[in-house]
Design an enzyme around this catalytic site. Structure first.
Site, PDB file in Angstrom:
ATOM      1  N   ARG A   1       0.825  -1.217   0.000  1.00  0.00           N
ATOM      2  CA  ARG A   1       0.000   0.000   0.000  1.00  0.00           C
ATOM      3  C   ARG A   1       0.857   1.264   0.000  1.00  0.00           C
ATOM      4  O   ARG A   1       0.449   2.300  -0.538  1.00  0.00           O
ATOM      5  CB  ARG A   1      -0.947  -0.004   1.199  1.00  0.00           C
ATOM      6  CG  ARG A   1      -2.026   1.095   1.160  1.00  0.00           C
ATOM      7  CD  ARG A   1      -3.047   0.887   2.260  1.00  0.00           C
ATOM      8  NE  ARG A   1      -4.171   1.807   2.166  1.00  0.00           N
ATOM      9  CZ  ARG A   1      -4.337   2.871   2.956  1.00  0.00           C
ATOM     10  NH1 ARG A   1      -3.444   3.140   3.897  1.00  0.00           N
ATOM     11  NH2 ARG A   1      -5.394   3.648   2.809  1.00  0.00           N
TER      12      ARG A   1
ATOM     13  N   ILE B   1      -6.851   7.884  -0.918  1.00  0.00           N
ATOM     14  CA  ILE B   1      -6.761   6.436  -0.958  1.00  0.00           C
ATOM     15  C   ILE B   1      -7.610   5.941   0.207  1.00  0.00           C
ATOM     16  O   ILE B   1      -7.469   6.412   1.337  1.00  0.00           O
ATOM     17  CB  ILE B   1      -5.298   5.950  -0.854  1.00  0.00           C
ATOM     18  CG1 ILE B   1      -5.239   4.416  -0.882  1.00  0.00           C
ATOM     19  CG2 ILE B   1      -4.580   6.502   0.357  1.00  0.00           C
ATOM     20  CD1 ILE B   1      -3.811   3.869  -0.964  1.00  0.00           C
ATOM     21  N   SER B   2      -8.540   5.037  -0.060  1.00  0.00           N
ATOM     22  CA  SER B   2      -9.539   4.664   0.933  1.00  0.00           C
ATOM     23  C   SER B   2      -8.948   3.886   2.106  1.00  0.00           C
ATOM     24  O   SER B   2      -7.893   3.263   2.009  1.00  0.00           O
ATOM     25  CB  SER B   2     -10.640   3.823   0.277  1.00  0.00           C
ATOM     26  OG  SER B   2     -11.359   4.578  -0.662  1.00  0.00           O
ATOM     27  N   GLN B   3      -9.664   3.929   3.210  1.00  0.00           N
ATOM     28  CA  GLN B   3      -9.346   3.154   4.407  1.00  0.00           C
ATOM     29  C   GLN B   3      -9.237   1.669   4.048  1.00  0.00           C
ATOM     30  O   GLN B   3     -10.097   1.132   3.347  1.00  0.00           O
ATOM     31  CB  GLN B   3     -10.471   3.369   5.413  1.00  0.00           C
ATOM     32  CG  GLN B   3     -10.405   2.558   6.676  1.00  0.00           C
ATOM     33  CD  GLN B   3     -11.667   2.760   7.513  1.00  0.00           C
ATOM     34  OE1 GLN B   3     -12.608   3.431   7.097  1.00  0.00           O
ATOM     35  NE2 GLN B   3     -11.675   2.155   8.682  1.00  0.00           N
ATOM     36  N   PRO B   4      -8.201   0.963   4.508  1.00  0.00           N
ATOM     37  CA  PRO B   4      -8.034  -0.451   4.148  1.00  0.00           C
ATOM     38  C   PRO B   4      -9.270  -1.312   4.416  1.00  0.00           C
ATOM     39  O   PRO B   4      -9.637  -2.147   3.582  1.00  0.00           O
ATOM     40  CB  PRO B   4      -6.846  -0.890   4.998  1.00  0.00           C
ATOM     41  CG  PRO B   4      -6.048   0.353   5.179  1.00  0.00           C
ATOM     42  CD  PRO B   4      -7.053   1.463   5.298  1.00  0.00           C
TER      43      PRO B   4
END
Length: 208
Positions: free
Chosen positions: A33, A59-62
């Site tokens: 990531r 970038i979205s939350q995992p």
């Protein structure tokens, strides 16, 4: 230096919160990531939250990436349309799970950056497009699965039409500040919806 390792992120943010799909978990363990974050945020790459990537995008939350990926139930023979390439991290997860990924980004510099990173990482099953994501892409339709990574005020008709019979779509639906993450299933030409919970995404912007 990374504040959390990739495996720590998988254990604490995904598995402990209910992600069970072994293929999804395997993809998260494989993909770096930190390659998709801006340099100033690299040490936060595996934290439980979104990060800026420029152009008012994130970038979205995992966990959200994992939740959406698991909900789509992607098989290795599936074709997937992604609306909103963004950083390219979700695209990489999809490329690990599916046969072909077709991804659309309206912000050209983001698309070019994601394409460079993903090609450098060796992905060969991704087709990149620069256009209005709300319209999808009829060129490669119909799709087994569609993932939308920006919030729509309502489910776009064009995307429903491009979804295969029996296909699934995940899309955030709502206003600017809060949305409902919706799983859409197409059956007999009609759609059934199921809420996956609340979320917050940047808006899906349609070209005028």
């Amino acid at each position: 230096m990374l504040r959390l390792t990739r495996n720590e992120m998988v254990e604490t943010q995904l598995i402990e919160r209910g992600i069970r799909d072994k293929r999804v978990i395997s993809a998260f363990k494989k993909i770096p990531r930190e390659r998709f974050t801006l340099r100033e945020y690299v040490n936060l790459a595996y934290e439980d939250g979104p990060l800026p990537i420029g152009y008012d995008q994130t970038i979205s939350q995992p966990f959200i990436v994992a939740l959406m990926s698991e909900a789509l139930d992607i098989r290795k023979d599936h074709s997937v349309l992604e609306i909103g390439t963004g950083s390219g991290y979700q695209t990489a997860i999809l490329a690990e799970l599916a046969k072909e990924v077709y991804t659309i980004e309206r912000i050209k510099p983001l698309q070019e950056r994601a394409e460079f990173i993903l090609e450098e990482l060796g992905y060969t099953n991704i087709t990149f497009m620069h256009s209005d994501g709300s319209k999808g892409s009829i060129d490669f339709a119909p799709y087994d699965r569609i993932m939308v990574t920006a919030a729509a005020k309502k489910i776009p008709k064009d995307l429903v039409e491009q979804l295969k019979e029996g296909g699934k779509m995940v899309i955030p639906v709502g206003g600017s500040w809060f949305q409902d993450l919706v799983l859409v299933i197409k059956t007999d030409g009609k759609i059934k919806t199921e809420s996956l919970g609340g979320c917050r995404f940047v808006p899906l912007i349609e070209e005028k």
